[in-house]
Write a protein that holds these residues in place. Structure first.
Motif, PDB file in Angstrom:
ATOM      1  N   ASN A 363       3.471  -9.136  10.904  1.00  0.00           N
ATOM      2  CA  ASN A 363       4.497  -8.428  10.307  1.00  0.00           C
ATOM      3  C   ASN A 363       4.060  -7.038   9.729  1.00  0.00           C
ATOM      4  O   ASN A 363       5.063  -6.252   9.358  1.00  0.00           O
ATOM      5  CB  ASN A 363       5.098  -9.332   9.106  1.00  0.00           C
ATOM      6  N   ALA A 366       5.936  -3.765  11.251  1.00  0.00           N
ATOM      7  CA  ALA A 366       7.328  -3.691  11.044  1.00  0.00           C
ATOM      8  C   ALA A 366       7.345  -3.218   9.597  1.00  0.00           C
ATOM      9  O   ALA A 366       8.151  -2.572   9.031  1.00  0.00           O
ATOM     10  CB  ALA A 366       8.102  -4.965  11.142  1.00  0.00           C
ATOM     11  N   VAL A 367       6.540  -3.756   8.895  1.00  0.00           N
ATOM     12  CA  VAL A 367       6.531  -3.753   7.371  1.00  0.00           C
ATOM     13  C   VAL A 367       6.109  -2.326   6.909  1.00  0.00           C
ATOM     14  O   VAL A 367       6.787  -1.304   6.209  1.00  0.00           O
ATOM     15  CB  VAL A 367       5.768  -4.701   6.494  1.00  0.00           C
ATOM     16  N   TRP A 368       4.932  -1.726   7.754  1.00  0.00           N
ATOM     17  CA  TRP A 368       4.576  -0.152   7.674  1.00  0.00           C
ATOM     18  C   TRP A 368       5.640   0.633   8.196  1.00  0.00           C
ATOM     19  O   TRP A 368       5.521   1.806   7.676  1.00  0.00           O
ATOM     20  CB  TRP A 368       3.166  -0.197   8.285  1.00  0.00           C
ATOM     21  N   LYS A 369       6.313   0.308   9.171  1.00  0.00           N
ATOM     22  CA  LYS A 369       7.289   1.270   9.398  1.00  0.00           C
ATOM     23  C   LYS A 369       8.398   1.720   8.594  1.00  0.00           C
ATOM     24  O   LYS A 369       8.779   2.776   8.366  1.00  0.00           O
ATOM     25  CB  LYS A 369       7.804   0.878  10.946  1.00  0.00           C
ATOM     26  N   ARG A 370       8.895   0.556   8.006  1.00  0.00           N
ATOM     27  CA  ARG A 370      10.020   0.645   6.933  1.00  0.00           C
ATOM     28  C   ARG A 370       9.109   1.259   5.880  1.00  0.00           C
ATOM     29  O   ARG A 370       9.985   2.441   5.218  1.00  0.00           O
ATOM     30  CB  ARG A 370      10.374  -0.763   6.526  1.00  0.00           C
ATOM     31  N   TYR A 371       8.056   1.028   5.532  1.00  0.00           N
ATOM     32  CA  TYR A 371       7.414   1.685   4.249  1.00  0.00           C
ATOM     33  C   TYR A 371       7.246   3.370   4.513  1.00  0.00           C
ATOM     34  O   TYR A 371       7.546   4.023   3.693  1.00  0.00           O
ATOM     35  CB  TYR A 371       5.963   1.145   4.143  1.00  0.00           C
ATOM     36  N   ARG A 372       7.020   3.600   5.831  1.00  0.00           N
ATOM     37  CA  ARG A 372       6.827   5.163   6.344  1.00  0.00           C
ATOM     38  C   ARG A 372       8.129   5.737   6.116  1.00  0.00           C
ATOM     39  O   ARG A 372       8.335   6.869   5.707  1.00  0.00           O
ATOM     40  CB  ARG A 372       6.249   5.327   7.441  1.00  0.00           C
ATOM     41  N   GLU A 373       9.303   4.999   6.536  1.00  0.00           N
ATOM     42  CA  GLU A 373      10.690   5.393   6.621  1.00  0.00           C
ATOM     43  C   GLU A 373      11.075   5.925   5.029  1.00  0.00           C
ATOM     44  O   GLU A 373      11.659   6.761   5.040  1.00  0.00           O
ATOM     45  CB  GLU A 373      11.457   4.595   7.215  1.00  0.00           C
ATOM     46  N   GLU A 374      11.006   4.785   4.478  1.00  0.00           N
ATOM     47  CA  GLU A 374      11.267   5.082   3.036  1.00  0.00           C
ATOM     48  C   GLU A 374      10.553   6.099   2.293  1.00  0.00           C
ATOM     49  O   GLU A 374      11.198   6.868   1.520  1.00  0.00           O
ATOM     50  CB  GLU A 374      10.965   3.913   2.315  1.00  0.00           C
ATOM     51  N   ILE A 407       9.053   9.661  12.678  1.00  0.00           N
ATOM     52  CA  ILE A 407      10.144   9.618  11.554  1.00  0.00           C
ATOM     53  C   ILE A 407      10.517  10.931  11.199  1.00  0.00           C
ATOM     54  O   ILE A 407      11.958  11.262  10.835  1.00  0.00           O
ATOM     55  CB  ILE A 407       9.286   8.710  10.586  1.00  0.00           C
TER      56      ILE A 407
END
Length: 478
Positions: A363, A366-374, A407
């Motif tokens: 995971n 996917a977790v790090w991508k969302r973390y970066r986006e936020e 991003i």
């Protein structure tokens, strides 16, 4: 953009940054989502009463006439509200822009749920108040309070609609009167999609004016300049223009300044500019390194520390994931500057979110991508430095930094790549330099040149940081 619109953006942005901003939403804000205005809402009622909704102007009285006919029974009106406002709709672009801003207070006469829905879509927790009992309660972890002074579609039987409801408002909803009066004194409102024909608001504004006289707080509203309607007589049009001018002048009694626009799209542009300028006050720094060549470790440390310090000194908030080899020096620069200055608070100057490491391999990406986006979504400017890591068998480009660039580009951030630091930053700069219009289409020619020059700049750290600050200043003025 008209000078008066720009002036509003500059002044209201200041209130947002200082935590004093509030929004008052009328039916016009929800109309683009597909919800009806008062005229369309009550058209069936007008037809039942043998009246023409197109020439009626007092819709509160119209609702009362209908209620009188049915001997006070509100069942048909409740069903009408459910039919027109109970259908789920998606928030408009303006709802979304407002929800992205750190505005903590919303007032509305609308029955729909678009404000609270847009806040939730941005990961925020709205505390919705539509009964007096709600005012005494506080939702834990709330990010914004939404006061629905005329009720909510989930509770149509208590909605404020007819004369009876308005006449009893100051008894049945006295706490709302007190709460709004207090916010009008302590916060700066922008009224959006509101016509200023609501008797409740008129009463509350009058109370505030009488209590404070010439010491009222400044507020803003938007009006579309009156245009001639098809088949409208010249006399009727001139009368409407004069009436609008008089209404705008009358609002000055309450220290509400009207911003006049030719098209509603200008309001959209003003809100988008407001959001862009707010984001530009936050700078995301992307940098990581196991190998510090070609600059060397000492130069990287001085540069990073100076960059953090100067950004904080000039009122920017530094956003960082605390990248290896770079993040600590940036953090130290911000903290040093804040503690030397009595003007700033550390929370206002710094947002640090180190990447969680104890994420299972399946995971993690996917977790790090969302973390970066936020994280990147908090900023309007992104600075890229170095970008390499050791993979056990050698040193390679940091793929996470390149993802952060993608991003940032998608979010239309102002991107500054320090190409002479090498590694991922060099690749990012080369990609931008090959097609600058794809990344800097909104910048002036001067700003484009200034930002691109940074990619080839290799000088003393203080000189490079000074040029970065200049490039940011020039770009924001676009």
């Amino acid at each position: 953009m008209k000078p008066k619109v720009k002036q509003f953006v500059e002044r209201y942005l200041k209130e947002i940054v200082e935590g004093n901003a509030a929004v008052f939403a009328g039916a016009g804000l929800s109309a683009p989502a597909g919800f009806v205005n008062w005229q369309e809402l009550l058209r069936p009622i007008a037809e039942e009463l043998d009246l023409n909704a197109d020439i009626e102007t007092d819709f509160v009285a119209l609702a009362q006439f209908h209620r009188n006919k049915h001997l006070g029974n509100k069942g048909q009106q409740n069903q009408l509200l459910i039919d027109r406002f109970g259908v789920p709709k998606s928030p408009t672009a303006n709802h979304e822009v407002l929800a992205k801003l750190p505005i903590e207070t919303y007032w509305t006469t609308n029955y729909d749920d678009l404000i609270e829905k847009s806040l939730a879509m941005q990961g925020k927790t709205p505390d919705v108040k539509y009964t007096e009992a709600h005012l005494a309660l506080t939702r834990r972890g709330r990010d914004a309070v939404v006061y629905k002074m005329h009720g909510d579609i989930s509770n149509p039987q208590d909605a404020v609609l007819a004369k009876d409801d308005y006449e009893r408002y100051h008894v049945n909803r006295a706490a709302f009167v007190t709460a709004l009066s207090g916010d009008l004194v302590s916060r700066t409102f922008v009224f959006l999609g509101f016509s200023f024909t609501d008797p409740n608001l008129d009463y509350i504004l009058s109370r505030v004016r009488l209590n404070l006289e010439e010491n009222q707080r400044k507020h803003y509203c938007f009006f579309k300049k009156r245009v001639k309607f098809p088949n409208e007589t010249e006399e009727a049009f001139k009368n409407a223009v004069v009436r609008q001018e008089l209404a705008i002048a009358d609002l000055l009694r309450f220290n509400i300044e009207a911003v006049l626009v030719d098209e509603y799209a200008e309001i959209d542009e003003a809100l988008q500019l407001l959001h862009r300028l707010y984001r530009s006050k936050s700078v995301f720094i992307s940098g990581s390194a196991d190998l510090f060549d070609p600059w060397g470790r000492a130069k990287v440390d001085i540069f990073s520390h100076t960059l953090g310090s100067q950004l904080a000194k000039h009122g920017y908030r530094v956003v960082t994931g605390l990248g290896k080899g770079v993040g600590d020096a940036v953090l130290s620069g911000v903290v040093d500057q804040v503690y030397r200055s009595s003007k700033n608070q550390l929370d206002d100057a710094l947002l640090v979110r180190p990447f969680p490491q104890q994420i299972d391999a399946a995971n993690r990406q996917a977790v790090w991508k969302r973390y970066r986006e936020e994280l990147i979504g908090q900023a309007g400017i992104a600075i890229f430095l170095l970008g390499n890591k050791s993979n056990g068998s050698g040193n390679v480009i940091a793929d996470g930094m390149k993802e952060e660039f993608q991003i940032a580009a998608a979010e239309k951030l102002l991107i500054i790549a320090m190409g002479t630091s090498g590694h991922a930053a060099k690749e990012i700069f080369d990609q931008i330099a090959a097609n600058p219009e794809a990344y800097f289409s909104e910048l002036s020619d001067q700003a484009k040149y200034t930002v691109l020059q940074l990619g080839t700049l290799d000088a003393e750290p203080d000189v490079m940081v000074s040029e970065i600050m200049n490039a940011i200043a020039v770009s924001i003025k676009k």
